[in-house]
Every structure is written in structure tokens, then in C-alpha cells.
Design an enzyme around this catalytic site. Sequence first.
Site, PDB file in Angstrom:
ATOM      1  N   LYS A   1     -22.454  13.130   4.749  1.00 41.19           N
ATOM      2  CA  LYS A   1     -22.604  12.377   3.513  1.00 41.19           C
ATOM      3  C   LYS A   1     -23.687  11.322   3.710  1.00 41.19           C
ATOM      4  O   LYS A   1     -23.811  10.732   4.783  1.00 41.19           O
ATOM      5  CB  LYS A   1     -21.265  11.717   3.157  1.00 41.19           C
ATOM      6  CG  LYS A   1     -21.242  10.953   1.840  1.00 41.19           C
ATOM      7  CD  LYS A   1     -19.839  10.402   1.578  1.00 41.19           C
ATOM      8  CE  LYS A   1     -19.765   9.634   0.269  1.00 41.19           C
ATOM      9  NZ  LYS A   1     -18.392   9.154  -0.008  1.00 41.19           N
TER      10      LYS A   1
ATOM     11  N   SER B   1     -16.504  10.349  -4.460  1.00 43.62           N
ATOM     12  CA  SER B   1     -17.943  10.223  -4.322  1.00 43.62           C
ATOM     13  C   SER B   1     -18.560  11.210  -3.330  1.00 43.62           C
ATOM     14  O   SER B   1     -19.771  11.399  -3.298  1.00 43.62           O
ATOM     15  CB  SER B   1     -18.290   8.798  -3.900  1.00 43.62           C
ATOM     16  OG  SER B   1     -17.763   8.497  -2.611  1.00 43.62           O
TER      17      SER B   1
ATOM     18  N   SER C   1     -12.249   9.524  -2.240  1.00 43.14           N
ATOM     19  CA  SER C   1     -13.562  10.170  -2.271  1.00 43.14           C
ATOM     20  C   SER C   1     -13.731  11.350  -1.325  1.00 43.14           C
ATOM     21  O   SER C   1     -14.747  12.039  -1.383  1.00 43.14           O
ATOM     22  CB  SER C   1     -14.659   9.143  -1.983  1.00 43.14           C
ATOM     23  OG  SER C   1     -14.792   8.257  -3.065  1.00 43.14           O
TER      24      SER C   1
END
EC number: 6.3.5.7
Length: 481
Positions: free
Chosen positions: A76, A151, A175
Amino acid sequence: MTQYTLKQASVLLQSKQISAVELASAYLAAIAEKNPALNGYITIDQDKTLAEARAADERIAQGNASALTGVPVAYKDIFCQTGWRSACASKMLDNFISPYTATVVQNLLDEGMVTLGRTNMDEFAMGSTNENSFYGAAKNPWNPEHVPGGSSGGSAAVVAARLAPAALGSDTGGSIRQPASHCGITGIKPTYGTVSRFGMVAYASSFDQAGPMAQTAEDCAILLNAITGFDPKDSTSLEREKEDYTRDLNQPLKGVKIGLPKEYFGEGNSADVLTALQNTIDLLKAQGAELIEVSLPQTKLSIPAYYVLASAEAGTNLSRYDGVRYGHRAAQFADLEEMYGKTRAEGFGSEVKRRIMIGTYVLSHGYYDAYYLKAQKLRRLVADDFQTAFARCDLILAPTAPTAAPKIGADASPVETYLSDIYTIAVNLAGLPALTLPAGFSGGGLPVGVQLVGNYFAEAKILGAAHQIQLNSDWHGKRPE
């Protein structure tokens, strides 16, 4: 070659049936073909990836490889990595090349894992749909008209699309778990403090926690073994003996007490989510688990408590982005104060600005007691609820989200979007570990996941239960066309 689970890839690499370069090249080719439409990756560097793969092959040839050497992984965009752009999907850091590496990334590099690239996300991890990215929304690989969740939406999307066998995400209010549910993969948020936050760009420091995302619970357990451990660079890192998170994978579920929170099974859930829960309940019953009703009465308070506390911490953490030392700087300004204002106005997206304003408001004089202090008290009540429940059960089964993935551009208000995190946020308020695993599909063919929540440091127990469910089902093995 890109269909392997992390465990399968590991076995093939260690037995030299495939090479790390062959495997990395196969993924890079698939990424080149599919990522322009998916937008799951926002940074790729083939030369760096292949250099790491060659080094992994040398290590395997010399006989000093770990089980993860040569296995590709995606990160990420919230994790810093030397020499890579670490933008947090924000214009503010679009030109930021990290001079250091996050501890969790370094742990995997030390194992010999190969970096495939950096995945899309909501800007500074603020969002539930991945639509808040400066680089455009990632798509759900099951249906590109739908969001992958957020996210960590890019990480979930690339694993589901088989553009990586595994990825790292971060979980502040759901997330990792919510995008795992929306994309049909497995993801675990560990107990707060179990995984180092050093080098993971801060959103809300008392909530943020890194964790693995992969096809199976077994893969997540293997990755969790590699990334956990005390880190003196992180003041919230816990000093505990290293655990083997694979130790309970073969433990039967007979006699395990599973709590079903009555507040989580109400009319706010779609029929698809209720079906996924029933699928899981049937599997648990068939394997001898004992199901009991528990209560988490403060659930309704978790959303306001979380958004007060997380926004307050975000407003403080994001004050460091001022255009002075790194990141975006406004091109024209009359004085220092104007530079600050213009830089932040240009560099931050609308959702980040909204949360900074909320955070500044609740910390301001006259409102601190009414909002921030009250939210801290609510946080304790939410945590106490879980302890009362765990006095009666070993694990809790709950929905991950009230619906399957919504459409991109769905006309939802910010409050409606915040409410979609109703089942994940309480876990972060309490600092507990929780895992999402696939449990069915919606009528429209989108994956639906459920989550298993455990008490502090019960990751091995959670992973074991999830593995037993996956041994007796095949939702985790389905992949998008």
C-alpha cells in the site's frame, strides 16, 4: 503462474520448480496488461522488481533462503520504501521519494520477498471507497463499475485480480477488512501494537495498524509471522515473545464458542450480507462450534467516537505537511503564512480537508470536553463491551460491511459513507485483532465477506478458525473473470 497462493508460490520456489525472476516477470506482464483498467497499482518499477528477484534466486541457489524468498508482494502506498515514491495517494506527496524504509517492508525485504509495486488507496488512508485517491479510483476486479473498498482498495484489488499473491495494507477503521470483503480476499488487522508503525505514514496514531492481505488465512498467517515483533523505533510497539501464527491452523473448531452480537444482525444489513453470515454459521455448526448470542450495546456509539478521535489525531499528524522541507509547495506566495495556506489548499483533497477541519474543531477551546474527552470515554465503553462478550465466547462472528461494494460515484453523503464502517470501527476503538474472509456473493455477483474478531493477541485462534472454514468452503478460491 499468477494464480498461485503465497504458500503455493513459496513451495514451488523452494523446490526450484520456478525461479523468482520467472514469477516476477509473469506478474509484471499481467500488471502491464490489466492494471491500466484496474488502477490498482500507482507505482511500478520493473528494473527494481527484477533486481530483487535476481537477488532472491541467488539466495535460493546458495541455500540460505527463507520460506518467503522470491515470493512477490505489493505494498500500500502508505509504507515508506527507500528509492520508491511514497505518496499516500496525495498530491501533497506526489514528488516524495522516501529516504528510508518502513519496518514492516524491511522485514519482508529481509525475508527476500520481491516488491511488485505500490498500490492505490484513499488519500492519507481517509476513505472507504478508494475514490479519494489523487491518482483516480481503483476498480473492483469483479465489476469495474464498483469500488474495491478503502482505504486499502488497491491492495485488495491487485490480490483479487491475481496481480500479486499478497499485499500489505493498513487498518485504521476497517481499511484492511472492508476492501477484503468487497474484493473477495482474506485480510487481518492485528492487535494494536503487534506490528510496527515506523515508516507507515500516520493518519490516526492510536488506531493505525498494518496487516497482510492475501487469498487465504494460511497465507495471512505466514505473512504475519514475518512482519510482527517489537520495534524500538515505534513507541507503541509491544514487547512480546514472537508467536507462530500458523500454530492453530489445524485445530478443529469442535467446542469453540462463537459469539453472535445481536446488534450486528439487524435490519441494516442487506439480504446478501445476512446470507453470507448464515453460510458461515452453517459451516461453523457443521464443524462442532458452539454458537451463542452476545451483546455489544455500545456499537451505535462507535461511529461518532471514532470520527471525533481519528479526525483529531489526523489534524495533528497532517500539520507536518507545510511545504517547507518536503512534498508539494505552492508556486506563488507573498509570505510564509500564504505559502502554508496555499500549499495545504492545493495539496490536500476534499476528504482530507474535511477531516482536518473536524479534528481542529473538536480540539478547539470550548469543544474539547464536549467532543474529544467524551469520545475517549465512549472508546472505553466500546472496549469494555468486547471484554464482557469475550468472557462468554472465544471469537465473535460479525458482518464486515452492511452491503456488498457500492458503485463508483454513488451519490452517498459523507455521513452515509462513514456509516458503512459501522461493523469495523469498534474493533479499532478497542485495539482488537479481526480478520475478514469471503463468505458468499451478492445477487449481482460481488463478493461478500464476514469478520472474525478475537480478544487481544488471539490472532492465531482467529486464523485457525478462518483456515478451518476455508478448508470446508471455496469462496476464497473464486476469482474474477
